[in-house]
Design a protein around this motif. Sequence first.
Motif, PDB file in Angstrom:
ATOM      1  N   ALA A   6       0.602  -1.044  -0.070  1.00 23.88           N
ATOM      2  CA  ALA A   6       0.120  -0.020   0.236  1.00 23.88           C
ATOM      3  C   ALA A   6       0.939   1.274   0.068  1.00 23.88           C
ATOM      4  O   ALA A   6       0.669   2.217  -0.756  1.00 23.88           O
ATOM      5  CB  ALA A   6      -0.769   0.024   1.257  1.00 23.88           C
ATOM      6  N   GLU A   7       1.826   1.243   0.648  1.00 20.89           N
ATOM      7  CA  GLU A   7       2.903   2.336   0.798  1.00 20.89           C
ATOM      8  C   GLU A   7       3.395   2.293  -0.711  1.00 20.89           C
ATOM      9  O   GLU A   7       3.712   3.712  -0.934  1.00 20.89           O
ATOM     10  CB  GLU A   7       4.118   2.436   1.942  1.00 20.89           C
ATOM     11  CG  GLU A   7       4.695   3.516   1.984  1.00 20.89           C
ATOM     12  CD  GLU A   7       5.734   2.968   3.340  1.00 20.89           C
ATOM     13  OE1 GLU A   7       6.944   3.837   3.082  1.00 20.89           O
ATOM     14  OE2 GLU A   7       5.645   2.496   4.253  1.00 20.89           O
TER      15      GLU A   7
ATOM     16  N   LEU B  75       0.903   4.100  -2.890  1.00 14.45           N
ATOM     17  CA  LEU B  75       0.909   5.718  -2.432  1.00 14.45           C
ATOM     18  C   LEU B  75       2.011   6.643  -3.086  1.00 14.45           C
ATOM     19  O   LEU B  75       1.707   7.641  -3.490  1.00 14.45           O
ATOM     20  CB  LEU B  75       0.436   5.872  -1.076  1.00 14.45           C
ATOM     21  CG  LEU B  75      -0.708   5.539  -0.471  1.00 14.45           C
ATOM     22  CD1 LEU B  75      -0.726   5.445   1.048  1.00 14.45           C
ATOM     23  CD2 LEU B  75      -1.777   6.450  -0.768  1.00 14.45           C
ATOM     24  N   LYS B  76       3.085   6.130  -3.026  1.00 13.44           N
ATOM     25  CA  LYS B  76       4.372   6.614  -3.659  1.00 13.44           C
ATOM     26  C   LYS B  76       4.657   6.375  -5.135  1.00 13.44           C
ATOM     27  O   LYS B  76       5.200   7.156  -5.652  1.00 13.44           O
ATOM     28  CB  LYS B  76       5.597   6.031  -2.973  1.00 13.44           C
ATOM     29  CG  LYS B  76       5.658   6.419  -1.418  1.00 13.44           C
ATOM     30  CD  LYS B  76       6.919   5.764  -0.735  1.00 13.44           C
ATOM     31  CE  LYS B  76       6.769   6.276   0.743  1.00 13.44           C
ATOM     32  NZ  LYS B  76       8.164   5.653   1.393  1.00 13.44           N
ATOM     33  N   ASP B  77       3.477   5.508  -5.606  1.00 14.86           N
ATOM     34  CA  ASP B  77       3.709   5.363  -7.199  1.00 14.86           C
ATOM     35  C   ASP B  77       3.278   6.492  -7.978  1.00 14.86           C
ATOM     36  O   ASP B  77       2.285   7.140  -7.777  1.00 14.86           O
ATOM     37  CB  ASP B  77       2.671   4.109  -7.586  1.00 14.86           C
ATOM     38  CG  ASP B  77       3.051   3.816  -8.937  1.00 14.86           C
ATOM     39  OD1 ASP B  77       2.491   4.332  -9.715  1.00 14.86           O
ATOM     40  OD2 ASP B  77       3.890   3.076  -9.311  1.00 14.86           O
TER      41      ASP B  77
ATOM     42  N   SER C 196      -0.306   8.210  -8.597  1.00 15.36           N
ATOM     43  CA  SER C 196      -0.728   9.445  -7.812  1.00 15.36           C
ATOM     44  C   SER C 196      -1.195  10.481  -8.919  1.00 15.36           C
ATOM     45  O   SER C 196      -2.058  11.011  -8.911  1.00 15.36           O
ATOM     46  CB  SER C 196       0.618  10.035  -7.335  1.00 15.36           C
ATOM     47  OG  SER C 196       0.438   9.134  -6.161  1.00 15.36           O
TER      48      SER C 196
ATOM     49  N   LYS D 217      -7.627   6.564  -1.335  1.00 13.94           N
ATOM     50  CA  LYS D 217      -6.410   7.145  -0.792  1.00 13.94           C
ATOM     51  C   LYS D 217      -6.209   6.858   0.890  1.00 13.94           C
ATOM     52  O   LYS D 217      -5.240   6.312   1.291  1.00 13.94           O
ATOM     53  CB  LYS D 217      -5.970   8.596  -1.065  1.00 13.94           C
ATOM     54  CG  LYS D 217      -5.702   8.755  -2.505  1.00 13.94           C
ATOM     55  CD  LYS D 217      -5.318  10.586  -2.637  1.00 13.94           C
ATOM     56  CE  LYS D 217      -5.403  10.696  -4.179  1.00 13.94           C
ATOM     57  NZ  LYS D 217      -5.280  12.244  -4.314  1.00 13.94           N
ATOM     58  N   GLU D 218      -7.198   7.187   1.256  1.00  7.11           N
ATOM     59  CA  GLU D 218      -7.282   6.969   2.699  1.00  7.11           C
ATOM     60  C   GLU D 218      -7.343   5.497   3.151  1.00  7.11           C
ATOM     61  O   GLU D 218      -6.674   5.195   4.127  1.00  7.11           O
ATOM     62  CB  GLU D 218      -8.724   7.440   3.262  1.00  7.11           C
ATOM     63  CG  GLU D 218      -8.831   7.461   4.882  1.00  7.11           C
ATOM     64  CD  GLU D 218     -10.359   8.092   5.134  1.00  7.11           C
ATOM     65  OE1 GLU D 218     -10.949   7.363   6.164  1.00  7.11           O
ATOM     66  OE2 GLU D 218     -10.724   9.007   4.704  1.00  7.11           O
TER      67      GLU D 218
ATOM     68  N   LEU E 200      -5.962   3.215   1.436  1.00  9.92           N
ATOM     69  CA  LEU E 200      -4.591   2.575   1.472  1.00  9.92           C
ATOM     70  C   LEU E 200      -3.584   3.252   2.492  1.00  9.92           C
ATOM     71  O   LEU E 200      -2.714   2.263   2.825  1.00  9.92           O
ATOM     72  CB  LEU E 200      -3.922   3.143   0.002  1.00  9.92           C
ATOM     73  CG  LEU E 200      -4.368   2.508  -1.242  1.00  9.92           C
ATOM     74  CD1 LEU E 200      -4.133   3.179  -2.630  1.00  9.92           C
ATOM     75  CD2 LEU E 200      -4.017   1.021  -1.229  1.00  9.92           C
ATOM     76  N   GLY E 201      -3.778   4.555   2.754  1.00  5.83           N
ATOM     77  CA  GLY E 201      -3.123   4.997   3.899  1.00  5.83           C
ATOM     78  C   GLY E 201      -3.318   4.173   5.415  1.00  5.83           C
ATOM     79  O   GLY E 201      -2.322   4.090   5.879  1.00  5.83           O
TER      80      GLY E 201
ATOM     81  N   ALA F  75      -1.267   0.913   5.004  1.00  7.90           N
ATOM     82  CA  ALA F  75       0.008   1.399   5.072  1.00  7.90           C
ATOM     83  C   ALA F  75       0.549   1.424   6.556  1.00  7.90           C
ATOM     84  O   ALA F  75       1.544   0.779   7.024  1.00  7.90           O
ATOM     85  CB  ALA F  75       0.554   2.464   4.180  1.00  7.90           C
TER      86      ALA F  75
END
Length: 98
Positions: free
Chosen positions: A16-17, A20-22, A26, A65-66, A68-69, A72
């Motif tokens: 998941a992290e 989110l950084k991909d 994004s 997004k939330e 996935l956060g 993570a």
Amino acid sequence: MNEDELHSAASRGSHAEGLLKDELLSESFAKLEEAYIATWRSTNFDDVAAREKLFIAINVIGKVKEHLGKIAANGGLAKAEVEEMVRAAERKKRFGIF
């Protein structure tokens, strides 16, 4: 949680992290949100149903997004717990406590 569940949560958290950084993901979220907002702004004043659907679509992006956060963050906690279990096992082994 047992050790297998912790490893699974840690792995999911790392994944998941990474998502989110991909950059591509994004960018995709940002482009979708921009498109939804632009479409929302161009709706006719009496097209309430379309605006409501677009409002929901915009909010779904935030919810993804939330989510996935949260995965993570939970993965980070699981990873820390696994590391603590490993350290505790090493201490027991070092001092002959089984």
